[in-house]
Design a protein around this motif. Structure first.
Motif, PDB file in Angstrom:
ATOM      1  N   PRO A 125      46.885  34.180  40.236  1.00 48.72           N
ATOM      2  CA  PRO A 125      46.871  33.057  41.185  1.00 48.72           C
ATOM      3  C   PRO A 125      46.575  33.498  42.626  1.00 48.72           C
ATOM      4  CG  PRO A 125      49.117  33.653  40.685  1.00 48.72           C
ATOM      5  CD  PRO A 125      48.234  34.551  39.860  1.00 48.72           C
ATOM      6  N   LEU A 126      45.377  34.009  42.858  1.00 45.50           N
ATOM      7  CA  LEU A 126      44.993  34.447  44.195  1.00 45.50           C
ATOM      8  C   LEU A 126      44.954  33.295  45.191  1.00 45.50           C
ATOM      9  CD1 LEU A 126      42.155  37.033  43.543  1.00 45.50           C
ATOM     10  CD2 LEU A 126      44.470  37.452  44.341  1.00 45.50           C
TER      11      LEU A 126
ATOM     12  N   VAL B  23      42.399  37.116  34.444  1.00 43.79           N
ATOM     13  CA  VAL B  23      41.644  38.366  34.344  1.00 43.79           C
ATOM     14  C   VAL B  23      42.032  39.078  33.054  1.00 43.79           C
ATOM     15  CG1 VAL B  23      41.376  38.668  36.816  1.00 43.79           C
ATOM     16  CG2 VAL B  23      43.354  39.638  35.693  1.00 43.79           C
ATOM     17  N   GLY B  24      41.257  40.072  32.717  1.00 46.85           N
ATOM     18  CA  GLY B  24      41.516  40.837  31.501  1.00 46.85           C
ATOM     19  C   GLY B  24      40.392  40.619  30.516  1.00 46.85           C
TER      20      GLY B  24
END
Length: 121
Positions: free
Chosen positions: A33-34, A24-25
Motif C-alpha cells: 500500500p504505497l 508485488v511478488g
C-alpha cells in the motif's frame, strides 16, 4: 489557487484509491500500500499549503475534497464498482492521510483563531 489545490487533492485521491490494491511478488501475494504513504505526505501538505497561500480559514477545503473523492470513488466507482479494497489497506489509507491532515488543520485553525484574538484584544 484554492481551485488548483482542490484539483491536486482530487487527483491525488483518485490515484491513491486506484493504486491501493497494488501487490508485488511473483504471484502477487504481498500487498504493497504505497499510496497510504503518498497520502500521509500529500494530504497534510495540501492543508498546510492552503493555509499559507490562500487563508487559514479555508484550509479544510482540500481535506474535504480528498475525503469526498475517496469515499465517492471508493464506494460508487466507475460503473458502480466497489473500488476501495475491503481490508486493512483502506483503513491504513484513511488513517495515514486524513488523520494527519486533520491534525494540521486543527493546529492551523487554532493558530489563526489565536492570532485573530490577539489583534482584537
Amino acid at each position: 489557487m484554492l481551485g488548483l489545490l482542490c484539483l491536486d487533492a482530487l487527483l491525488l485521491a483518485l490515484l491513491e484509491v486506484f493504486f491501493l490494491p497494488l501487490r508485488v511478488g511473483s504471484l502477487g501475494e504481498v500487498p504493497l500500500p504505497l499510496t497510504a504513504l503518498v497520502g500521509a505526505v500529500s494530504t497534510p501538505w495540501l492543508v498546510l499549503t492552503t493555509a499559507k497561500l490562500v487563508r487559514p480559514g479555508l484550509s479544510w477545503v482540500p481535506l474535504v475534497v480528498w475525503v469526498v473523492v475517496v469515499f465517492g470513488i471508493g464506494f460508487a466507482g466507475p460503473g458502480g464498482d466497489l473500488v476501495l479494497v475491503q481490508d486493512w489497506r483502506a483503513i491504513l489509507l484513511l488513517g495515514a492521510s486524513a488523520l494527519p491532515a486533520a491534525l494540521v488543520l486543527g493546529g492551523g485553525l487554532g493558530r489563526a483563531a489565536a492570532a485573530k484574538g490577539k489583534v482584537r484584544g
